[in-house]
Design a protein around this motif. Structure first.
Motif, PDB file in Angstrom:
ATOM      1  N   VAL A 326       1.341  -1.053  -0.671  1.00  0.00           N
ATOM      2  CA  VAL A 326       0.112  -0.180   0.004  1.00  0.00           C
ATOM      3  C   VAL A 326       0.849   1.241  -0.235  1.00  0.00           C
ATOM      4  N   LYS A 327       2.302   1.206  -0.284  1.00  0.00           N
ATOM      5  CA  LYS A 327       3.035   1.978  -0.155  1.00  0.00           C
ATOM      6  C   LYS A 327       4.000   2.502  -1.136  1.00  0.00           C
ATOM      7  N   ALA A 328       4.736   3.582  -1.209  1.00  0.00           N
ATOM      8  CA  ALA A 328       5.266   3.677  -2.689  1.00  0.00           C
ATOM      9  C   ALA A 328       6.574   3.068  -2.556  1.00  0.00           C
ATOM     10  N   ASN A 344       6.178   5.891   7.820  1.00  0.00           N
ATOM     11  CA  ASN A 344       5.171   6.279   8.848  1.00  0.00           C
ATOM     12  C   ASN A 344       3.549   7.282   8.189  1.00  0.00           C
ATOM     13  N   ASP A 345       2.925   7.453   8.974  1.00  0.00           N
ATOM     14  CA  ASP A 345       2.221   8.266   8.628  1.00  0.00           C
ATOM     15  C   ASP A 345       0.966   8.853   9.881  1.00  0.00           C
ATOM     16  N   CYS A 346       1.018  10.180   9.901  1.00  0.00           N
ATOM     17  CA  CYS A 346       0.665  10.751  11.122  1.00  0.00           C
ATOM     18  C   CYS A 346      -0.365  11.894  10.229  1.00  0.00           C
ATOM     19  N   GLY A 353      -7.523  12.814   9.998  1.00  0.00           N
ATOM     20  CA  GLY A 353      -6.953  11.694   9.162  1.00  0.00           C
ATOM     21  C   GLY A 353      -4.751  12.652   8.981  1.00  0.00           C
ATOM     22  N   GLU A 354      -5.393  11.695   7.575  1.00  0.00           N
ATOM     23  CA  GLU A 354      -3.284  11.914   7.581  1.00  0.00           C
ATOM     24  C   GLU A 354      -2.704  12.984   6.979  1.00  0.00           C
ATOM     25  N   ILE A 355      -1.618  13.747   8.056  1.00  0.00           N
ATOM     26  CA  ILE A 355      -0.973  14.727   7.008  1.00  0.00           C
ATOM     27  C   ILE A 355       0.070  15.143   6.440  1.00  0.00           C
ATOM     28  N   ILE A 356       0.768  13.578   6.978  1.00  0.00           N
ATOM     29  CA  ILE A 356       1.949  13.642   6.593  1.00  0.00           C
ATOM     30  C   ILE A 356       2.125  11.809   6.359  1.00  0.00           C
ATOM     31  N   GLY A 357       2.985  12.225   5.373  1.00  0.00           N
ATOM     32  CA  GLY A 357       3.366  10.479   5.137  1.00  0.00           C
ATOM     33  C   GLY A 357       4.992  10.246   5.197  1.00  0.00           C
ATOM     34  N   GLY A 358       5.284  10.046   5.261  1.00  0.00           N
ATOM     35  CA  GLY A 358       7.529   9.611   5.524  1.00  0.00           C
ATOM     36  C   GLY A 358       7.535   8.888   5.385  1.00  0.00           C
TER      37      GLY A 358
HETATM   38 MG    MG Z   1       0.630   9.146   2.624  1.00  0.00          MG
END
Ligand code: MG
Ligand code: 4AD
Length: 431
Positions: A326-328, A344-346, A353-358
């Motif tokens: 499900v991730k890049a 991780n997502d934040c 909901g999701e504000i960060i993807g890292g």
């Molecule tokens: Mg994302």
């Protein structure tokens, strides 16, 4: 005589000044007339007494309509009851730009009508407050990274390599070189820059041809993306929680008046302090099942899952080590469980909901190449990106924070589209 902005009136109490702006409202009892004027820095009330002014001035006042541009002259008085806290006893008034039948009146308008008139709607108190909060958030972001010695690196918008996923790209013909894509992320370029400068960030518009019409999606949004040499996934989450706490704290501290205008209850924002709770994806799925979600291991969290999970915490929460499917492609395989990646997502509280993807980035040449191929991407287009793994590969991590989602959350907006001056969505390209 001084020409001043409304925000400066406090320095001119008892003096005659000229203020330029636009008419918000007028009212008159026949003996005394009031005007509320705005200039982008605030509101001021102008007062006119029939028996103290000449007929010409009284007539000009009577002709004022909503959003007329004008210059007024008067004496400044402090008055706690007046909108903005000051009153001008008017001695003169000159119309500089008439306005007839302004399309947005104090009555309720439908949302689509307002967005069709976005260029005019921006003048409303609420929209001005949102714009000022956004500005503060942007400045806080820049200050945070500047203070920590991150170097700003501007990454290209026209790109040849797909940054995230092929499914939501905007493309355009690019001379003799085939297709160019509008950047979904600056990250891949940020990784190259991190090998040059150590700590960098990019901050600019990014593009996703999202088919989704949710309240969290735009087709053009701003993303800030730091990238740090030698940070692992753990360091990356620590940076994120420090960063989010700082940005939210700055908005609460410096934009209190605007948040009050937006009727934002700031107590949930005041709780946003590092450290943030962390839960692995696997534990999150189990927890969500006990909370009533039917999510199964391997599926991405949907918006409803994010809301449900975030409700369990009093501040943002990290969900880490998602299934790699499900991730890049660029996320580093988790050595302890290769079904998952060190990303991780934040998730923000209150349903945002999701504000960060890292993530920590895959730094192994062969594994990265295999991921590129497995995702059906063209390895040719990633030759330069793979080079970063051929010449001095290094542990590194970074993340992307969506500006509009963050502003929507801080302002307490029900939809992301109000968090940017001119939102771009699938069905909206004007104004
Ligand atoms: Mg994302
Ligand atoms: O999770 P995303 O897709 O991550 C990346 O693009 C990485 N390259 C970031 C990185 O590691 N440097 O997007 C990051 C954030 C999301 O968490 C969300 O806040 C925002 O960008 N975002 C959107 N905001 C508005 N509309 C959309 N369509 C968005 N897509 C992502």
């Amino acid at each position: 005589m001084a020409t001043v902005r409304i925000s400066e009136l406090g320095e001119f109490v008892g003096q005659q000044v000229t203020v330029r702006g636009w008419v918000v409202t007028t009212r008159s009892s026949g003996k005394i007339a009031f005007l509320v004027l705005r200039d982008g820095t605030g509101l001021v009330q102008g007062v006119l007494a029939r028996k103290e002014v000449d007929d010409a001035l009284w007539e000009r006042f009577a002709g004022l309509t909503q959003e007329t541009a004008l210059a007024v002259t008067g004496t400044v008085r402090a008055d706690a009851r007046a909108p903005g806290g000051f009153e001008l006893t008017l001695t003169d008034l000159a119309v500089t730009g008439p306005s007839t039948d302004f399309p947005i009146t104090p009555k309720e308008h439908g949302t689509s009508y307002l967005f069709e008139h976005r260029h005019l709607w921006l003048r409303s108190r609420r929209q001005v407050a949102i714009a000022r909060v956004r500005h503060e958030v942007v400045q806080a972001i820049r200050d945070f990274f500047y203070a920590r010695d991150f170097v700003l690196v501007d990454t290209p918008i026209l790109t040849g390599s797909i940054g995230e996923e092929a499914g939501n790209l905007f493309s355009t013909d690019y001379f003799d070189l085939g297709k160019a894509y509008l950047g979904q992320t600056g990250q891949l370029y940020g990784e190259a820059a991190a090998a040059a400068l150590g700590r960098i960030y990019c901050f600019g518009p990014t593009f996703r041809a999202e088919k989704s019409k949710t309240r969290r999606h735009l087709t053009e949004f701003w993303m800030v993306e730091p990238e740090v040499a030698f940070n692992d996934s753990d360091d990356n989450m620590r940076l994120q929680e420090d960063f989010v706490s700082y940005v939210v704290g700055r908005a609460v501290e410096r934009r209190g008046a605007e948040l009050r205008e937006l009727e934002r209850d700031t107590s949930p924002l005041e709780r946003v302090q590092a450290p943030f709770p962390r839960i692995s994806y696997t534990d999150a799925v189990a927890k969500l099942n006990t909370l009533g979600s039917d999510i199964t291991w391997g599926r991405d969290l949907g918006g409803d899952d994010e809301t449900l999970l975030a409700r369990e915490y009093d501040r943002p929460v990290f969900v880490f080590n998602y299934p790699r499917e499900v991730k890049a492609f660029y996320m580093k395989e988790n050595p302890d469980d290769p079904r998952t990646v060190l990303g991780n997502d934040c998730l923000a509280p209150e349903g945002y909901g999701e504000i960060i993807g890292g993530s920590q980035r895959e730094d192994d040449y062969d594994r990265l190449l295999a991921r590129i191929v497995a995702q059906g991407l063209d390895p040719q287009a990633y030759g330069w990106y793979l080079d970063l793994r051929r010449y001095g590969t290094f542990v590194h991590s970074g993340f992307g924070l969506g500006l509009e989602r963050t502003v929507a959350w801080i302002c307490g907006l029900s939809h992301i589209r109000e968090a940017i001056a001119f939102p771009r969505q699938i069905h909206r390209l004007f104004p």
